[in-house]
Design a protein around this motif. Structure first.
Motif, PDB file in Angstrom:
ATOM      1  N   MET A   9       0.894  -1.122   0.095  1.00 56.07           N
ATOM      2  CA  MET A   9       0.244  -0.433  -0.123  1.00 56.07           C
ATOM      3  C   MET A   9       1.223   1.250   0.273  1.00 56.07           C
ATOM      4  N   ILE A  10       2.358   0.910   0.583  1.00 58.47           N
ATOM      5  CA  ILE A  10       2.970   2.427   0.859  1.00 58.47           C
ATOM      6  C   ILE A  10       3.426   2.503  -0.613  1.00 58.47           C
ATOM      7  N   ASP A  11       3.733   2.145  -0.758  1.00 59.10           N
ATOM      8  CA  ASP A  11       4.479   1.343  -2.346  1.00 59.10           C
ATOM      9  C   ASP A  11       4.015   2.604  -3.140  1.00 59.10           C
ATOM     10  N   GLN A  12       2.285   1.960  -3.236  1.00 53.17           N
ATOM     11  CA  GLN A  12       1.271   1.991  -4.231  1.00 53.17           C
ATOM     12  C   GLN A  12       0.965   3.871  -4.099  1.00 53.17           C
ATOM     13  N   ILE A  13       0.854   4.006  -2.583  1.00 56.67           N
ATOM     14  CA  ILE A  13       0.154   5.799  -2.417  1.00 56.67           C
ATOM     15  C   ILE A  13       1.703   7.286  -2.727  1.00 56.67           C
ATOM     16  N   SER A  14       3.393   6.486  -3.138  1.00 54.54           N
ATOM     17  CA  SER A  14       3.301   7.503  -2.943  1.00 54.54           C
ATOM     18  C   SER A  14       3.582   7.434  -4.847  1.00 54.54           C
ATOM     19  N   TYR A  45       1.149   8.380  -6.161  1.00 57.11           N
ATOM     20  CA  TYR A  45       0.536   9.522  -5.937  1.00 57.11           C
ATOM     21  C   TYR A  45      -0.083  10.705  -5.032  1.00 57.11           C
ATOM     22  N   PRO A  46       1.645  11.667  -4.627  1.00 62.55           N
ATOM     23  CA  PRO A  46       1.581  12.204  -3.557  1.00 62.55           C
ATOM     24  C   PRO A  46       0.988  13.172  -3.710  1.00 62.55           C
ATOM     25  N   ALA A  47      -0.432  13.083  -4.441  1.00 64.28           N
ATOM     26  CA  ALA A  47      -1.319  14.654  -4.201  1.00 64.28           C
ATOM     27  C   ALA A  47      -1.862  13.793  -3.668  1.00 64.28           C
ATOM     28  N   LEU A  48      -3.059  12.621  -3.470  1.00 65.29           N
ATOM     29  CA  LEU A  48      -3.784  12.038  -2.371  1.00 65.29           C
ATOM     30  C   LEU A  48      -3.206  12.193  -1.710  1.00 65.29           C
ATOM     31  N   GLU A  49      -1.827  11.476  -1.187  1.00 59.95           N
ATOM     32  CA  GLU A  49      -1.406  11.160   0.486  1.00 59.95           C
ATOM     33  C   GLU A  49      -1.197  12.760   1.289  1.00 59.95           C
ATOM     34  N   PHE A  67      -6.096   3.497   1.062  1.00 61.23           N
ATOM     35  CA  PHE A  67      -5.419   3.009  -0.271  1.00 61.23           C
ATOM     36  C   PHE A  67      -5.373   1.958  -1.541  1.00 61.23           C
ATOM     37  N   GLU A  68      -6.653   2.445  -1.773  1.00 63.48           N
ATOM     38  CA  GLU A  68      -6.162   1.169  -2.874  1.00 63.48           C
ATOM     39  C   GLU A  68      -6.934   1.064  -4.370  1.00 63.48           C
ATOM     40  N   LYS A  69      -6.758   0.433  -5.425  1.00 61.78           N
ATOM     41  CA  LYS A  69      -6.490   0.999  -6.212  1.00 61.78           C
ATOM     42  C   LYS A  69      -6.746   2.562  -6.981  1.00 61.78           C
ATOM     43  N   GLU A  70      -5.998   2.512  -7.236  1.00 60.73           N
ATOM     44  CA  GLU A  70      -5.510   4.799  -6.935  1.00 60.73           C
ATOM     45  C   GLU A  70      -6.443   4.706  -6.759  1.00 60.73           C
ATOM     46  N   GLU A  71      -6.955   4.519  -6.039  1.00 56.60           N
ATOM     47  CA  GLU A  71      -8.506   5.095  -5.121  1.00 56.60           C
ATOM     48  C   GLU A  71      -8.032   5.897  -3.952  1.00 56.60           C
ATOM     49  N   LEU A  72      -8.180   6.558  -3.096  1.00 54.53           N
ATOM     50  CA  LEU A  72      -8.144   6.951  -1.831  1.00 54.53           C
ATOM     51  C   LEU A  72      -9.225   6.916  -1.166  1.00 54.53           C
ATOM     52  N   SER A  73      -9.486   6.315  -0.304  1.00 54.08           N
ATOM     53  CA  SER A  73     -10.852   6.373   0.792  1.00 54.08           C
ATOM     54  C   SER A  73     -10.937   7.046   2.448  1.00 54.08           C
ATOM     55  N   VAL A  74     -11.794   8.188   2.620  1.00 52.57           N
ATOM     56  CA  VAL A  74     -11.946   8.012   3.289  1.00 52.57           C
ATOM     57  C   VAL A  74     -12.922   8.195   4.475  1.00 52.57           C
ATOM     58  N   LYS A  75     -12.636   6.797   5.805  1.00 50.18           N
ATOM     59  CA  LYS A  75     -14.116   7.150   6.561  1.00 50.18           C
ATOM     60  C   LYS A  75     -13.482   8.369   7.309  1.00 50.18           C
ATOM     61  N   VAL A  76     -15.201   8.718   7.488  1.00 42.36           N
ATOM     62  CA  VAL A  76     -15.111  10.000   8.531  1.00 42.36           C
ATOM     63  C   VAL A  76     -16.188   9.944   8.662  1.00 42.36           C
ATOM     64  N   LYS A  77     -17.029  10.915  10.436  1.00 44.11           N
ATOM     65  CA  LYS A  77     -17.645  10.309  11.118  1.00 44.11           C
ATOM     66  C   LYS A  77     -18.850  11.135  10.425  1.00 44.11           C
ATOM     67  N   LYS A  78     -20.104  10.949  10.635  1.00 47.27           N
ATOM     68  CA  LYS A  78     -21.671  11.780  10.041  1.00 47.27           C
ATOM     69  C   LYS A  78     -21.354  12.462  10.304  1.00 47.27           C
ATOM     70  N   GLU A  79     -21.265  13.703  11.216  1.00 48.03           N
ATOM     71  CA  GLU A  79     -21.593  14.693  11.716  1.00 48.03           C
ATOM     72  C   GLU A  79     -20.618  15.893  11.097  1.00 48.03           C
ATOM     73  N   SER A  80     -19.163  15.626  10.759  1.00 50.83           N
ATOM     74  CA  SER A  80     -18.600  16.270  10.056  1.00 50.83           C
ATOM     75  C   SER A  80     -18.740  16.413   8.450  1.00 50.83           C
TER      76      SER A  80
END
Lengths: 346, 167, 365, 162
Positions: D1-6, D8-12, D31-44
Motif C-alpha cells: 500500500m505504501i509503494d502505491q501511495i507514493s 500519487y503524492p497529491a492524494l497522500e 488506499f486501494e486501486k489508485e483511489e483514496l477512500s476516507v472514512k469520516v464521522k457522519k456529523e462532520s
C-alpha cells in the motif's frame, strides 16, 4: 317568363359546374399535394416514401383519406362541443371559399361563347379573397380554445399573433401589385402583366419575396409552423382532433397552400399566361391552354413549400415576430414607397 | 329574382344570428355567432352590389376585430356571463328603448314599402376613395392621427401596468 | 389558469421528450419559469437485479441501459470489474475495444445531431441523413458480433471476436462516408440563420455552473472546461493515441453542436490510428469460468459519448457483486435542465433537453 | 500500500492535511486501486466536503452511492454507508468519502456544497430510505410517491412485494 335552352346552359348550368369544379379543384390538389409532399420529402431525405398503393404510391392519398374517414372521431368530454365541431368546418370552408375569385386560366373562346376559368369576377376580388383567407384564423382559435387543452390553447394564441403580424406585410405588398396594375380585379392584374409583357415578379422582386415569406407564415407552414409545432406543442391547435375532423384541418392547410401559391402565381407570375407571352417566335406556347400554365406554375410553388419544409428548422416564436416587425414590415413599406414613386414618374 | 331571394336569405340570417349572439350565455358562443352575423351582413352587402363594403366588412370585422375579441376573451378567461339582478327602472328603460326602436322600424318599413336591393352597377369604391382623398382629406387625416394617438396611448397604459407589476 | 402561470404537463407521451419523461412546466406566456422533471417511468430496478447475477451475467444488462451506445456501457462495467480483479488485458483487445467504443461514439453523436435538429423543427431531413450513416456502423456491428443495437461486444477479459480485414475495410469505407456526410450536414446546418437563432445563446451554462451541477461530457466541454477522462485518466491505452479535446466557449446549444461534430472527427482520427497500429496477439485474457472476486471496492469511470459513465462495484468474495452502482451521464446531465431552461421559451425546452443528449433508459436504470 | 501511495503524492498530501485539520473526525483512510477512500464521522461530513472543495479544489461531486451493510454482519457496523465520490479536474485525483449511517438517522445534505448532490440524494432516499436533512426537495425520484419500502435494501425481496 320565357326560358330558352341557352339561358339555362350559360347562366345556370355552366356557373354551377364551375362552382362544383372550383370546390373540387382544391380538394383534388390536396390529394396531389399529399402525394407530392410525401414523395418529395422522401426524395429529399434519401428514402422511398409511399410506393405500394398503386403505381409509385399514387393512390396513397386515397388510402389516407379512407383511413381518416374510418378512424374514431373522439370528442373530448370537457370540450365545448358546439365550437369544437364547428371549428374544422370554418377552417375548411373559408379555405375553399377563397378560391371563387381566382382565375385558374385565361378566357377561352369556344365558338361564340367565351369560357372563363373563374367562378366570380369582382372589382374588389383581391380584397375579398384576402379577407376570406384570413378568416381561417377564427377557426384555428376556436379549435384551440374549444379543445380544452393547454397545448391547443397555446397553438391558438400563437396563431392569432402570427396572423395579425403577417397580415401587414401581405397587405403592403399586395398594395404594390394593385398600384402596378391599377386594379383589384385578379383578371385585370393578369391582363396587365400580359400588356406590359413582364411578370410582376421581375418588376417588383422585393414584393414577390416578401409576399412569399409572409404567405408561407400565413399558412402555418415550416419554418413558420409554430402554431402546430410538433416538437413542442404536440400538434398545436388540432392536438385533440381525430378522424375526419382532423382531416378537415389537414385539407384546409393544404388548400391554403394551394390558395397562396395561386395568389403568388396571379400576382407575380402572370397567372395563366405562358412564359414570355410577348416574344414572337414563341407563338406556339399560346396554344397550350392557360390552365395548364397555371397548373405548372402553382406546382412549382407547391413544391417549393415541400422543399422548404424539408430543409429548414423551425423559427422560435420571438424570432418569427422579430422577423416580421424588424424586417418584413419596414421592407415592404419602403418597397411600397419606391413602387409608388416609380409609378408616379412612369 | 334569384338575387332578391338570396338577399332576403342573408338578411334573415343576419337578424337571426344577431339574436342568437345576445341569447348566448357562453361568451365564446356569442363571438362565434357574431362572426357568422358579420359574414351574413357582408353577404347582404354583396347582394346589394356594395362589394367594397362587403370586403371591408370581412377584412376588418371578421378578420380583425373578432380575432381581437377572441384574444381578449381567452386571455381574460371569461367563460360564462352571470345574470345580473336589475332594478325596475333599468328594466323599464330597456323595454322603452326596444319599443321605440321597433316603432321606428315599422314606420320606415311602411313609409318606403319593401325596399328592393338596388341594382346599381358602378364601382362605388372609386367614388369613395376620391371623396376621402380630395374633399374630406383633412378629416380623414385627423381621424388617422386620432387613431394613432389611441394606439400609442393604449400601449403606454398597458406598459405602465406591466412596469408596476414588476415593482 | 387559476395561478399566475400556465402549467403544462409535457410527457410522458410527448413527441420530443426522448423517452417516457414527464416535465412539469410553468409558463409565463411563453417563457419558462419552472421545470420539474418527473422520472421513473422506465425504472426496472437494474441495480437490485445485478446484485443477484454473476459478474459475467451483468454485462448484457448494461446494454439495455443506454441502448443507443451499448458498447460504451459494456466497457464501463467490464473495465471496473477487470480493475477490481487486477486483470491485465492484451494490447490487441484494448485496441479493438477502442475501435468499437469510438465507433459507438460516432454513432451516438451523429444520431444526436439528427435528433436535435429534429427537436428544432427540421422535419426529419437531417435525422434521416444521420440515420443512414448510423446504419453503416450498425452493419459493422452486425458483421462483428451478429447483433446491431444491444450487442454485448465486450466481455470480461477482452473481446469475443477478432477484427479481420473485411471488417477493417468496412470501417474505413464507413469513415470516408461519414466525413462526406458531416460536410453535407455542415453545409445545411452550421450557418443556417434559423439554426443559429434557435441555438445561439440558448440554454447557456457557464463553466462554474456546469462544474457545480456535475455536468459531464460534451455539454461540459461546450462550457469551456477541458475535461475528458480519455485524456486525463486514460484507460484502455487511450494514452497511446493522438487526439484533441474540443472545447466551446459560450456553453450554449450551438457550442454543444460544434463540440460534438468536432468529437466525431477526433473519433475518426482515433479509429484510424488504432487500425494502423493494431498490435498482434491475444484478444482476451484468461478468465476463470466461475468468476469470484475477493473483497474490495472500486469506482471506475470512462468517457462515454454522453458524458462520464462510472461504475462502483463492491465485491464480497462470492461470484455475485455485493453492490453495483452506476453513475449514468444522462442522470447527472438531466439535473441541470431546470436551471438551463429558466428564462428561455417553451420551444427552447425541447431543444435544450435534446442538446443535453439524455436517454431515459439510462436515467431510470 | 505504501509503494502505491507514493505514486500519487497529491492524494497522500490531501489525506495528511485532512488528518491534521479534522483530527477527531477521520476514522480511517485506505488506499486501494489508485483511489483514496476516507472514512469520516457522519456529523462532520459537510465541513469536510466544504474543506475539500474550497481548500483542496475538489470541484465536482461525481456521484453518491448508498450501501446496505446488513448482509456483511460485522460487529458495531452501522446499517448503511453513504459514499461521496469527489473529483478534482481538470486532472487526475479522485477521492471517496465514506460515512456510516444508521436507520432513521438523518445525514446533512451535501446540496449546499455541491449542487449535483440534489438528485443523487433523492435517489439514495428513494432506494434506501436514508434521510438527508436540509435537502430542498427530498422526494422519491424513481418510485411512485405512495410506494412502500425501499427497493435496494437487502431485505427487500428481489421480486418485489407489490
Amino acid at each position: 317568363m320565357n326560358i330558352d335552352i341557352d339561358t339555362i346552359i350559360f347562366d345556370v348550368l355552366i356557373p354551377v359546374i364551375k362552382i362544383i369544379v372550383m370546390i373540387l379543384f382544391p380538394m383534388i390538389m390536396v390529394m396531389v399535394m399529399l402525394w407530392v409532399e410525401r414523395r418529395g420529402i422522401a426524395f429529399l431525405q434519401e428514402r422511398l416514401g409511399p410506393n405500394r398503393v398503386g403505381f409509385q404510391g399514387i393512390l396513397q392519398p386515397i388510402a389516407d383519406t379512407i383511413k381518416m374517414l374510418f378512424k374514431e372521431d373522439i370528442i373530448q368530454r370537457q370540450s365545448d362541443k358546439l365550437i369544437f365541431n364547428i371549428a374544422p368546418v370554418v377552417v375548411l370552408a373559408t379555405s375553399l371559399l377563397a378560391f371563387c375569385f381566382i382565375p385558374v386560366g385565361m378566357t377561352m373562346s369556344i365558338g361564340s361563347y367565351n369560357l372563363t376559368f373563374w367562378v366570380a369576377e369582382s372589382p374588389v376580388g383581391l380584397l375579398i379573397t384576402l379577407g376570406i383567407s384570413s378568416l381561417s384564423v377564427l377557426g384555428i382559435v376556436f379549435a384551440g380554445w374549444a379543445s380544452n387543452s393547454k397545448y391547443s390553447l397555446l397553438g391558438g394564441l400563437r396563431s392569432v399573433v402570427q396572423l395579425l403580424s403577417y397580415e401587414i406585410p401581405i397587405g403592403l405588398t399586395v398594395l404594390t401589385v394593385v398600384l402596378a396594375s391599377g386594379s383589384m380585379n385578379f383578371i385585370d392584374i393578369v391582363n396587365k402583366q400580359n400588356e406590359m409583357g413582364i411578370w410582376f415578379a421581375f418588376m417588383m422582386p422585393v414584393s414577390c419575396v416578401v409576399f412569399w415569406i409572409a404567405a408561407m407564415a400565413e399558412c402555418n407552414r415550416s419554418p413558420f409552423d409554430i402554431v402546430e409545432a410538433d416538437s413542442e406543442l404536440v400538434a398545436g391547435f388540432h392536438t385533440e382532433y381525430s378522424g375526419i375532423k382532423f382531416g378537415y384541418f389537414f385539407m384546409a392547410e393544404y388548400a391554403h397552400m394551394v390558395l397562396v401559391s395561386s395568389l403568388m402565381v396571379v400576382f407575380f407570375f402572370g397567372g395563366g399566361l405562358p412564359i414570355f407571352p410577348n416574344v414572337e417566335f414563341l407563338w406556339f406556347l399560346h396554344y397550350i391552354p392557360g390552365f395548364v400554365w397555371y397548373f405548372i406554375k402553382i406546382m412549382f410553388f407547391l413544391y417549393l413549400f415541400v422543399w422548404i419544409r424539408g430543409t429548414f428548422p423551425r423559427y422560435r416564436f420571438d424570432g418569427l415576430i422579430r422577423l416580421v416587425w424588424k424586417w418584413l414590415v419596414p421592407l415592404s413599406l419602403l418597397n411600397l414607397i419606391v413602387v409608388a414613386i416609380i409609378r408616379m414618374i412612369v | 329574382m334569384i338575387q332578391s331571394i338570396i338577399f332576403y336569405i342573408f338578411a334573415a340570417l343576419s337578424v337571426l344570428l344577431a339574436v342568437l349572439v345576445i341569447l348566448q350565455k357562453n361568451v365564446m358562443h356569442s363571438v362565434l355567432y357574431l362572426s357568422f352575423t358579420i359574414l351574413a351582413i357582408s353577404g347582404v352587402f354583396f347582394t346589394l352590389h356594395a362589394e367594397f363594403l362587403g370586403a371591408v366588412q370581412i377584412l376588418v370585422y371578421a378578420g380583425g376585430i373578432i380575432v381581437l375579441y377572441l384574444f381578449v376573451i381567452i386571455i381574460v378567461n371569461l367563460k360564462e356571463i352571470k345574470a345580473e339582478k336589475r332594478n325596475i327602472f333599468p328594466k323599464f328603460f330597456i323595454v322603452c328603448i326596444s319599443v321605440l326602436f321597433l316603432a321606428e322600424m315599422i314606420y320606415i318599413f311602411f313609409k318606403n314599402r319593401i325596399s328592393v336591393p338596388a341594382n346599381a352597377d358602378f364601382p362605388e369604391f372609386e367614388a369613395l376613395f376620391e371623396m376621402l382623398l380630395s374633399k374630406y382629406l383633412i378629416p380623414f387625416e385627423i381621424a388617422s392621427i386620432l387613431l394613432l394617438a389611441v394606439l400609442i396611448g393604449s400601449i403606454i397604459i398597458a406598459r405602465r401596468k406591466l412596469l408596476h407589476d414588476s415593482d | 389558469m387559476d395561478s399566475k402561470f400556465l402549467e403544462i404537463n409535457m410527457g410522458p407521451q410527448h413527441p420530443s421528450t426522448h423517452g417516457v419523461l414527464n416535465l412539469k412546466l410553468s409558463l409565463d406566456n411563453e417563457v419558462v419559469v419552472k421545470v420539474e422533471p418527473n422520472l421513473g417511468y422506465l425504472h426496472r430496478g437494474m441495480e437490485k437485479l445485478w446484485e443477484n447475477r454473476t459478474y459475467a451475467q451483468v454485462v448484457p444488462f448494461t446494454d439495455r441501459l443506454d441502448y443507443f451506445c451499448a458498447i460504451s456501457n459494456n466497457l464501463g462495467y467490464v473495465l471496473a470489474v477487470e480493475k477490481l480483479m487486477g486483470l491485465e488485458i492484451p494490447k490487441r483487445a484494448q485496441y479493438i475495444r477502442v475501435i468499437l467504443t469510438e465507433i459507438q461514439r460516432i454513432v451516438n453523436h451523429i444520431g444526436w445531431l439528427g435528433f436535435v435538429t429534429n427537436d428544432a423543427g427540421a422535419y426529419y431531413t437531417i435525422n434521416f441523413y444521420t440515420f443512414e450513416e448510423r446504419e453503416e456502423y450498425l452493419e459493422i456491428f452486425e458483421e462483428y458480433v451478429g447483433a446491431r443495437l444491444t450487442i454485448n461486444a465486450i466481455r470480461i477479459g477482452g473481446v469475443p471476436f477478432d477484427i479481420d480485414d473485411k471488417l477493417i475495410s468496412m470501417i474505413e469505407k464507413a469513415l470516408v462516408e461519414t466525413e462526406k456526410k458531416i460536410k453535407d450536414i455542415d453545409k445545411i446546418v452550421t450557418r443556417n440563420r434559423i439554426w443559429l437563432h434557435r441555438t445561439k445563446g440558448v440554454g447557456v451554462f457557464s463553466a462554474e455552473d456546469a462544474v457545480q451541477f456535475g455536468l459531464t461530457g460534451p455539454a461540459l466541454r461546450a462550457s469551456g472546461v477541458k475535461w475528458d477522462i480519455r485524456k486525463d485518466i486514460p484507460y484502455s491505452s487511450y494514452d497511446e493515441f493522438d487526439f484533441d479535446v474540443p472545447t466551446g466557449t459560450a456553453g450554449d446549444i450551438y457550442d454543444r453542436y460544434l463540440v460534438r461534430v468536432e468529437e466525431i472527427k477526433q473519433s475518426m482520427r482515433i479509429i484510424r490510428q488504432a487500425i494502423k497500429n493494431l498490435p498482434s496477439g491475444e484478444i482476451a485474457a484468461k478468465v476463470p469460468k466461475v468468476l469470484k472476486i475477493p473483497e474490495g471496492e472500486i469506482f471506475h469511470s470512462i468517457e462515454a459519448p454522453k458524458g462520464e459513465l462510472g461504475f462502483y462495484i463492491k465485491s464480497n468474495g462470492t461470484d455475485k457483486p455485493e453492490r453495483v452502482k452506476m453513475k449514468s451521464p444522462s442522470f447527472i446531465n438531466m439535473q441541470s435542465l431546470e436551471s438551463m431552461c429558466k428564462g428561455n421559451m417553451l420551444a427552447d425546452v425541447v431543444v435544450i433537453l435534446g442538446s443535453l443528449d439524455v436517454l431515459l433508459g439510462e436515467i431510470d436504470k | 500500500m505504501i509503494d502505491q501511495i507514493s505514486k500519487y503524492p497529491a492524494l497522500e498530501n490531501i489525506f495528511s492535511s485532512l488528518q491534521s485539520v479534522f483530527k477527531d473526525s477521520i476514522i480511517e483512510g485506505r488506499f486501494e486501486k489508485e483511489e483514496l477512500s476516507v472514512k469520516v464521522k457522519k456529523e462532520s461530513i459537510l465541513l469536510i466536503l466544504k474543506f475539500l472543495r474550497d481548500e483542496k479544489g475538489f470541484n465536482a461531486l461525481s456521484d453518491m452511492i448508498g450501501l446496505d451493510n446488513s448482509s456483511v454482519n460485522k460487529e458495531g457496523q452501522k446499517r448503511f454507508s453513504v459514499l461521496y465520490q469527489l473529483y478534482r479536474f481538470p486532472g487526475f485525483e479522485r477521492i471517496r468519502i465514506v460515512i456510516d449511517v444508521d436507520e432513521n438517522d438523518p445525514v446533512d445534505s451535501a446540496y449546499p456544497v455541491y449542487k449535483s448532490a440534489d438528485w443523487a440524494e433523492r435517489e439514495i432516499f428513494d432506494m434506501f430510505g436514508i434521510n438527508f436533512s436540509g435537502h430542498p426537495n427530498l422526494r422519491r425520484i424513481y418510485m411512485p410517491d405512495n410506494f412502500d419500502g425501499y427497493p435496494l435494501r437487502k431485505d427487500f425481496p428481489l421480486e418485489g412485494r407489490q
